[in-house]
Design a protein around this motif. Sequence first.
Motif, PDB file in Angstrom:
ATOM      1  N   THR A 152      73.538  50.092-110.974  1.00 47.32           N
ATOM      2  CA  THR A 152      73.274  49.169-109.825  1.00 47.32           C
ATOM      3  C   THR A 152      74.092  49.151-108.502  1.00 47.32           C
ATOM      4  OG1 THR A 152      74.768  47.572-111.006  1.00 47.32           O
ATOM      5  CG2 THR A 152      72.485  47.490-111.666  1.00 47.32           C
ATOM      6  N   ALA A 153      75.019  50.003-108.450  1.00 47.24           N
ATOM      7  CA  ALA A 153      75.985  50.130-107.343  1.00 47.24           C
ATOM      8  C   ALA A 153      75.900  51.551-106.890  1.00 47.24           C
ATOM      9  CB  ALA A 153      77.251  49.549-107.601  1.00 47.24           C
ATOM     10  N   ALA A 154      76.015  51.818-105.514  1.00 54.62           N
ATOM     11  CA  ALA A 154      76.143  53.142-104.906  1.00 54.62           C
ATOM     12  C   ALA A 154      77.841  53.230-104.696  1.00 54.62           C
ATOM     13  CB  ALA A 154      75.491  53.286-103.381  1.00 54.62           C
ATOM     14  N   ARG A 193      83.761  48.540-127.733  1.00 53.57           N
ATOM     15  CA  ARG A 193      83.732  49.732-127.053  1.00 53.57           C
ATOM     16  C   ARG A 193      82.134  49.779-126.575  1.00 53.57           C
ATOM     17  NH1 ARG A 193      86.920  52.239-124.446  1.00 53.57           N
ATOM     18  NH2 ARG A 193      85.379  52.162-123.063  1.00 53.57           N
ATOM     19  N   ARG A 194      81.169  49.287-127.592  1.00 50.79           N
ATOM     20  CA  ARG A 194      79.637  49.255-127.000  1.00 50.79           C
ATOM     21  C   ARG A 194      79.530  48.469-125.966  1.00 50.79           C
ATOM     22  NH1 ARG A 194      75.644  52.695-127.648  1.00 50.79           N
ATOM     23  NH2 ARG A 194      75.752  52.293-125.159  1.00 50.79           N
ATOM     24  N   PHE A 195      80.004  47.537-125.846  1.00 53.91           N
ATOM     25  CA  PHE A 195      80.176  46.425-124.719  1.00 53.91           C
ATOM     26  C   PHE A 195      80.429  46.941-123.388  1.00 53.91           C
ATOM     27  CE2 PHE A 195      82.045  43.133-121.862  1.00 53.91           C
ATOM     28  CZ  PHE A 195      80.787  42.350-121.793  1.00 53.91           C
ATOM     29  N   ILE A 196      81.676  47.453-123.589  1.00 52.44           N
ATOM     30  CA  ILE A 196      82.261  48.364-122.589  1.00 52.44           C
ATOM     31  C   ILE A 196      81.520  49.361-121.730  1.00 52.44           C
ATOM     32  CG2 ILE A 196      84.340  49.688-121.620  1.00 52.44           C
ATOM     33  CD1 ILE A 196      86.134  48.204-123.508  1.00 52.44           C
ATOM     34  N   ALA A 197      80.895  50.191-122.679  1.00 52.65           N
ATOM     35  CA  ALA A 197      79.992  51.297-122.383  1.00 52.65           C
ATOM     36  C   ALA A 197      78.826  50.779-121.609  1.00 52.65           C
ATOM     37  CB  ALA A 197      79.632  52.070-123.646  1.00 52.65           C
ATOM     38  N   ASP A 198      78.317  49.732-122.261  1.00 49.36           N
ATOM     39  CA  ASP A 198      77.250  49.148-121.637  1.00 49.36           C
ATOM     40  C   ASP A 198      77.280  48.646-120.147  1.00 49.36           C
ATOM     41  OD1 ASP A 198      75.491  49.708-123.488  1.00 49.36           O
ATOM     42  OD2 ASP A 198      75.644  47.814-124.573  1.00 49.36           O
ATOM     43  N   ARG A 199      78.711  47.841-119.730  1.00 51.35           N
ATOM     44  CA  ARG A 199      79.014  47.361-118.749  1.00 51.35           C
ATOM     45  C   ARG A 199      79.153  48.366-117.642  1.00 51.35           C
ATOM     46  NH1 ARG A 199      78.732  42.336-116.831  1.00 51.35           N
ATOM     47  NH2 ARG A 199      80.682  42.347-116.162  1.00 51.35           N
ATOM     48  N   ILE A 201      85.732  52.865-111.664  1.00 54.03           N
ATOM     49  CA  ILE A 201      84.258  52.250-111.683  1.00 54.03           C
ATOM     50  C   ILE A 201      84.287  50.892-111.384  1.00 54.03           C
ATOM     51  CG2 ILE A 201      82.065  51.858-113.118  1.00 54.03           C
ATOM     52  CD1 ILE A 201      82.654  54.417-114.670  1.00 54.03           C
ATOM     53  N   LEU A 202      83.488  50.267-110.495  1.00 55.43           N
ATOM     54  CA  LEU A 202      83.416  48.871-110.146  1.00 55.43           C
ATOM     55  C   LEU A 202      83.265  48.050-111.330  1.00 55.43           C
ATOM     56  CD1 LEU A 202      81.443  48.960-106.768  1.00 55.43           C
ATOM     57  CD2 LEU A 202      83.787  48.609-106.926  1.00 55.43           C
ATOM     58  N   ASN A 203      83.853  46.965-111.393  1.00 53.60           N
ATOM     59  CA  ASN A 203      83.707  45.812-112.134  1.00 53.60           C
ATOM     60  C   ASN A 203      82.228  45.316-111.697  1.00 53.60           C
ATOM     61  OD1 ASN A 203      83.896  43.801-113.960  1.00 53.60           O
ATOM     62  ND2 ASN A 203      85.907  43.188-113.363  1.00 53.60           N
ATOM     63  N   SER A 204      81.363  45.279-112.659  1.00 47.70           N
ATOM     64  CA  SER A 204      79.825  44.967-112.361  1.00 47.70           C
ATOM     65  C   SER A 204      79.753  43.796-111.484  1.00 47.70           C
ATOM     66  CB  SER A 204      79.055  44.816-113.609  1.00 47.70           C
ATOM     67  OG  SER A 204      77.604  44.767-113.456  1.00 47.70           O
ATOM     68  N   GLY A 205      78.953  44.117-110.196  1.00 47.03           N
ATOM     69  CA  GLY A 205      78.612  43.261-109.096  1.00 47.03           C
ATOM     70  C   GLY A 205      79.634  43.140-108.145  1.00 47.03           C
TER      71      GLY A 205
END
Length: 234
Positions: free
Chosen positions: A34-36, A21-27, A168-172
């Motif tokens: 980092t994204a608009a 859960r912490r990992f998901i929250a951070d991601r 929410i976008l998958n980071s990147g």
Amino acid sequence: MANASGAEDTGVRRVRLGGVRRFIADRMMESLGTAAQLSFHGEADASRLLALRASWKTEGKATGIEDCLIACFARALASQPDLNGTAGADEILLSPTVDIAVAIAAPDGLKTPVIRNVEQKSAEAIGAERKDLVARAFAGKLQVSEMKGGSATISNLGNSRVQHFTPILNSGQMVLLGIGAITSRLALGEGGAIRERKMMGLSLTVDHRVVDGEPAARLLTRICEEIETFDPAA
């Protein structure tokens, strides 16, 4: 009444934010930071997909609506390759293949394993691979490597009452397709006849730093067209 630590005992249950859960929250926060991110909403007539699914069930085939939607998303992305990939601070990396990460709500948290080369696969082949990934996600047997390298993501809330949302976008990544519930609508058909249409809510989130409104709208429109004219053999 106070407990041993001196805190007031109000019956509040405290749950530590740690592990997966912490990992998901951070991601999630990393992605938003980092994204608009901007979401576009639309609807597609899912009547054809529902009819195909009904015929497959009578034939004993396990291919589902989500498998068709993954194929539709991949075909639409293949038609707009400039949106298929990842974006960093200074460059965009476009993928030569459409590799779709599929959001799975596993018991221990959200998992996004990747189905690779989706644009080259039939709905039946996609379905077999997706079911294997879901089963292993629930069993906690996914490999970390299986959740890396996606060029886009799909998130399905179609079994709920949610029609549109702002995923929410998958980071990147530059695009993520959210699938909403199917609702019945009355519409005028040929000759003025009233007919029922099965409308599916769709939500497309993009990184507005690198994806403008027109190509985003064009992609969502193409996805709708792929759904409404879906050919499982294509």
